[in-house]
Design a protein around this motif. Sequence first.
Motif, PDB file in Angstrom:
ATOM      1  N   ARG A  39       0.832  -1.227   0.264  1.00 56.62           N
ATOM      2  CA  ARG A  39       0.002   0.157  -0.019  1.00 56.62           C
ATOM      3  C   ARG A  39       0.922   1.323   0.067  1.00 56.62           C
ATOM      4  O   ARG A  39       1.662   1.369   0.866  1.00 56.62           O
ATOM      5  CB  ARG A  39      -0.784   0.099   1.367  1.00 56.62           C
ATOM      6  N   THR A 113      -7.895   8.165   4.705  1.00 61.04           N
ATOM      7  CA  THR A 113      -8.238   6.945   4.595  1.00 61.04           C
ATOM      8  C   THR A 113      -9.787   6.960   4.496  1.00 61.04           C
ATOM      9  O   THR A 113     -10.418   7.883   4.986  1.00 61.04           O
ATOM     10  CB  THR A 113      -8.025   5.860   5.778  1.00 61.04           C
ATOM     11  N   ASP A 114     -10.586   6.024   3.879  1.00 60.91           N
ATOM     12  CA  ASP A 114     -11.845   5.959   3.603  1.00 60.91           C
ATOM     13  C   ASP A 114     -12.516   4.660   4.286  1.00 60.91           C
ATOM     14  O   ASP A 114     -12.634   3.572   3.915  1.00 60.91           O
ATOM     15  CB  ASP A 114     -12.079   5.823   2.085  1.00 60.91           C
ATOM     16  N   THR A 129      -8.631   1.668  -0.036  1.00 68.77           N
ATOM     17  CA  THR A 129      -8.365   3.043   0.242  1.00 68.77           C
ATOM     18  C   THR A 129      -8.609   3.274   1.816  1.00 68.77           C
ATOM     19  O   THR A 129      -8.264   4.361   2.318  1.00 68.77           O
ATOM     20  CB  THR A 129      -9.484   3.788  -0.679  1.00 68.77           C
ATOM     21  N   GLY A 130      -8.982   2.274   2.657  1.00 68.21           N
ATOM     22  CA  GLY A 130      -9.348   2.524   3.923  1.00 68.21           C
ATOM     23  C   GLY A 130      -8.170   2.264   4.801  1.00 68.21           C
ATOM     24  O   GLY A 130      -8.311   2.454   6.177  1.00 68.21           O
ATOM     25  N   TYR A 131      -7.013   2.012   4.255  1.00 66.29           N
ATOM     26  CA  TYR A 131      -5.785   1.725   5.060  1.00 66.29           C
ATOM     27  C   TYR A 131      -4.601   2.407   4.959  1.00 66.29           C
ATOM     28  O   TYR A 131      -4.723   3.176   3.818  1.00 66.29           O
ATOM     29  CB  TYR A 131      -5.342   0.161   4.947  1.00 66.29           C
ATOM     30  N   PRO A 132      -3.889   2.646   6.028  1.00 63.32           N
ATOM     31  CA  PRO A 132      -2.603   3.434   5.756  1.00 63.32           C
ATOM     32  C   PRO A 132      -1.758   3.011   4.622  1.00 63.32           C
ATOM     33  O   PRO A 132      -1.703   1.814   4.211  1.00 63.32           O
ATOM     34  CB  PRO A 132      -1.981   3.660   7.252  1.00 63.32           C
TER      35      PRO A 132
END
Length: 562
Positions: A39, A113-114, A129-132
């Motif tokens: 990521r 993040t989302d 997209t929700g993670y660092p």
Amino acid sequence: MISQVEVDGVPAVLAPTTGPLHAGLVFRVGVADEPLPRRGVTRLVEHLALDGLGTADQQHNGMTGTEHTFFHVQGTAEEITGFLGAVCDALREPDSGRIERARERLRADESGTDPLALWRHGARDFGRTGYPEWGLDGLGEQELRDWIARFFNRENAALWIAGDGVPDGLKLHLPSGERQPGPEPSSALPVTPAWFAGPDNEVAWDTTVRREARAAIFANVLERQMFRELRQRDGISYTVRTDYQPRSGGTARIVAYADALPEKREAALGGLADVLAALRVGRIDPDDVATVIALTADGLTEADTRGGRLPGQAFNLLSGRAVTDLEEAVAEVRAVTREDVAEVAVAAYEAGLLMTPAGTRADWAGYTAAPTHSESAVAGRVHRAVRNPRHHLVSGPDGVSHVAGEEATTVRYDECAVLLAWPDGARQLIGRDAIVVGVEPRVYRKADAVTREVDARVPAELRIAMPARDPDRIPQPPPKQRRSPMEWIAPYWNLLVFGSAGLVLVGVAATSIGFVLTGRSLFGDGRQTDLGISAMCLVLAGVLNRTTLLDLRELRNRWVNR
């Protein structure tokens, strides 16, 4: 009028503009393509390509999105030619000496993040997209080169130019490769509409629908109604907005957001839920639809004169969609009816995911809680929490589970998306469904054995080495409970007294029943008296034995959790 051409094997769209000359180069790669252990790799490539380019009077930038990464420049024809050529050169031959500097810039400018995407999709595709950006520190030169070769090639690129033609001398020296299809959106939600608790003072909602003009109109109608009811009428929220995000696979995401003061967060939740419910049952103002259609058509016309529609058409080229002229786009918008918007509203509601403010719920509005635990635990060895009998880990050949009371969270090794590893032995496994299981050596008995098994079974490419933690932030078992002498002795005393009494009562009842069966009477008043006394003795013995069992459990927990 949009024209289609090709520049060095890269498909391109171009159209005249009334504004400044500008152009962009887009690649079909984004955050949704990045495995969690990598990521941040796409944004690192983007920054590496831009590092050292441009002059003080040149306007250029790059952006990494969910599905696309693009480089944009505005200026003279010479500046456009120089910038895009330099980007291609940097991608073809990345400067390894600039990697660390680009990495430092990204650390200082962390992307947001989302949470809605994470809860909807899990730890995969659009949910990433929700993670660092965990992968930044572990990415080496070869991994960057492999990523560039796979995604940053001429077959996976498209160009747009807002101007009279292709600037003289423009060269896009990109390596050959393969077109990469867009990611398919997954779902971690067994039931929708669903809800989960988010930050303190925010309420948000997202949904997925078919990608079409009427869905975009619905998103803007929703925003107008939210603004009118949440801000103007009730004064609940100051900021309300919606966003329509088309995806390459033929779907689109709609996001709605509203803020709220702490004392109004429940009102904001109720207000948004009411707006969505009203749209679902067809309470849609025809004037809102007509206004949004007119504004959208005017916006498309204005954007077309400035070349603002070209980036979207370049994205369409990459997804295999047809390029649409202004007349087609406007006609599709003007054909939308109130009934079309109402149909989208129903589909959007049924697929919706609501983020409620922390400490609130949405069951009352007909939403189902998004899953926070797994259906079952794995089979294996049990590692009990120190001085906390409600919690334990189960470690087996298939995975690891954390059990708290009746609920379990499980990550199976074949479904593990990433493993976070700390120097102190702590481990955190994240499953593709976004379920998390943590292994804390100080909290669970013989947890070091779990750490060794996890390290042996999770593939090395899924492992991320985390920095050392502040000792004060490392979880510890709860402190030993201090008991007075009487509290310490009480279970033993109760066990002796109540246990003995219970045994005596059971013995009396058994003897009495035995006498009845042989036709005699233990108490001399007949069989009915004996049976009544036997029943009373058994009831009393049951009460006493229940107390005895509780004391036995207390003593067991003392020894297990000592």
